[in-house]
Design an enzyme around this catalytic site. Structure first.
Site, PDB file in Angstrom:
ATOM      1  N   LYS A  23      50.842  42.999  28.337  1.00  0.00           N
ATOM      2  CA  LYS A  23      50.222  44.300  28.034  1.00  0.00           C
ATOM      3  C   LYS A  23      50.575  45.317  29.124  1.00  0.00           C
ATOM      4  O   LYS A  23      50.940  46.446  28.827  1.00  0.00           O
ATOM      5  CB  LYS A  23      48.686  44.166  27.961  1.00  0.00           C
ATOM      6  N   ARG A 101      37.495  44.895  24.628  1.00  0.00           N
ATOM      7  CA  ARG A 101      37.846  43.483  24.656  1.00  0.00           C
ATOM      8  C   ARG A 101      36.838  42.635  23.891  1.00  0.00           C
ATOM      9  O   ARG A 101      36.980  41.422  23.835  1.00  0.00           O
ATOM     10  CB  ARG A 101      37.829  43.049  26.107  1.00  0.00           C
ATOM     11  N   ARG A 140      53.701  35.346  38.587  1.00  0.00           N
ATOM     12  CA  ARG A 140      53.328  36.768  38.591  1.00  0.00           C
ATOM     13  C   ARG A 140      52.774  37.231  39.932  1.00  0.00           C
ATOM     14  O   ARG A 140      51.962  36.568  40.552  1.00  0.00           O
ATOM     15  CB  ARG A 140      52.283  37.002  37.495  1.00  0.00           C
ATOM     16  N   ARG A 173      47.191  37.374  41.704  1.00  0.00           N
ATOM     17  CA  ARG A 173      45.823  37.621  41.256  1.00  0.00           C
ATOM     18  C   ARG A 173      45.012  36.330  41.365  1.00  0.00           C
ATOM     19  O   ARG A 173      45.462  35.291  40.888  1.00  0.00           O
ATOM     20  CB  ARG A 173      45.836  38.107  39.805  1.00  0.00           C
ATOM     21  N   ARG A 184      40.309  32.303  30.851  1.00  0.00           N
ATOM     22  CA  ARG A 184      40.623  33.644  30.336  1.00  0.00           C
ATOM     23  C   ARG A 184      41.245  33.549  28.944  1.00  0.00           C
ATOM     24  O   ARG A 184      40.975  34.376  28.074  1.00  0.00           O
ATOM     25  CB  ARG A 184      41.562  34.377  31.304  1.00  0.00           C
TER      26      ARG A 184
END
Ligand code: AMP
Length: 231
Positions: A23, A101, A140, A173, A184
């Site tokens: 996203k 969300r 990431r 993160r 998640r």
């Protein structure tokens, strides 16, 4: 080199997709390509954490656990941002990433947008295979202040661990930890995925789904769809 294009009609977009589906990357590319201003709820929360605000203090524990912040907190946070940015108008163009969300957030947001004649007119559902997502997350890194995302395999920073633009350090993160990430994904399936059905049932064909293994495959399709609808 990005060739910029201006859209002729107001485009109010939401990007939906599981964590790690890209996203943020699609958002960055749309911002550059079409100059669509974007708001990312995750980036806002991470900045609040960095600035040690009261919302930041609340968010930090919740984000680390992979759960969602309360609907009332998120709705009021994002609605005030939208008001401050003066995006609540029928002529405005914007993109939302990460909010709404949950169904309750979506209903409250839609209610507010409808009042201003600024209903969302394109909801993009990103469909990316789960093995691709897991691989991506393991590699990431982010630059917190800007929300810039790097991937050690296919989009590494020029200098290891350093943001290309500011020279500041990149971080992993805390919620990209494998256990937290699993939670998640579960939260997405139970709380957010139902929004696909919710937006599908809205008039105006607002929901549009796109599948692909990489952001480079998805972006041209998304670009084409946006030009067809708003170009
Ligand atoms: P993201 O960067 O969009 O993956 O968001 C990171 C984390 O911030 C999420 O896992 C949630 O804990 C929190 N968060 C972001 N947006 C929302 C939202 N709309 N509602 C509740 N929690 C959110």
């Amino acid at each position: 080199m990005v060739t910029q294009a201006r859209l002729l009609r107001p485009a109010r977009l939401l990007i939906l997709g599981p964590p790690g589906s890209g996203k943020g990357t699609q958002t960055d590319r749309l911002v550059k390509q079409f100059r669509i201003p974007a708001l990312s709820s995750g980036d806002i929360l991470r900045r609040q954490i960095d600035d040690k605000t009261s919302i930041g203090n609340l968010a930090s524990g919740i984000i680390r656990s992979g759960e969602l912040l309360p609907d009332a907190v998120m709705t009021s946070l994002i609605t005030s941002e939208l008001e401050a940015l003066q995006w609540l108008s029928s002529t405005s163009t914007f993109l939302l990433d990460g909010f709404p969300r949950t169904q309750s957030q979506a209903e409250q947001l839609d209610h507010r947008l409808d009042r201003s004649g600024a209903a969302l007119n394109l909801v993009v559902q990103l469909k990316v295979p789960v093995n691709v997502i897991l691989n991506r997350i393991a590699n990431r890194l982010v630059h917190v202040k800007s929300g810039r995302v790097y991937n050690l395999t296919y989009n590494p920073p020029k200098i290891a661990g350093i943001d290309d633009v500011t020279g500041e350090p990149l971080v992993r993160r805390p919620d990209d930890d494998p256990q937290v990430f699993k939670r998640r994904l579960d939260e997405y399936a139970s709380q957010t995925e139902p929004l696909v059905k919710y937006y599908k049932s809205k008039p105006g064909n607002v929901l549009w789904s796109v599948a692909g293994d990489s952001s480079n495959v998805i972006f041209p399709k998304l670009q084409h769809e946006i030009l067809a609808r708003f170009g």
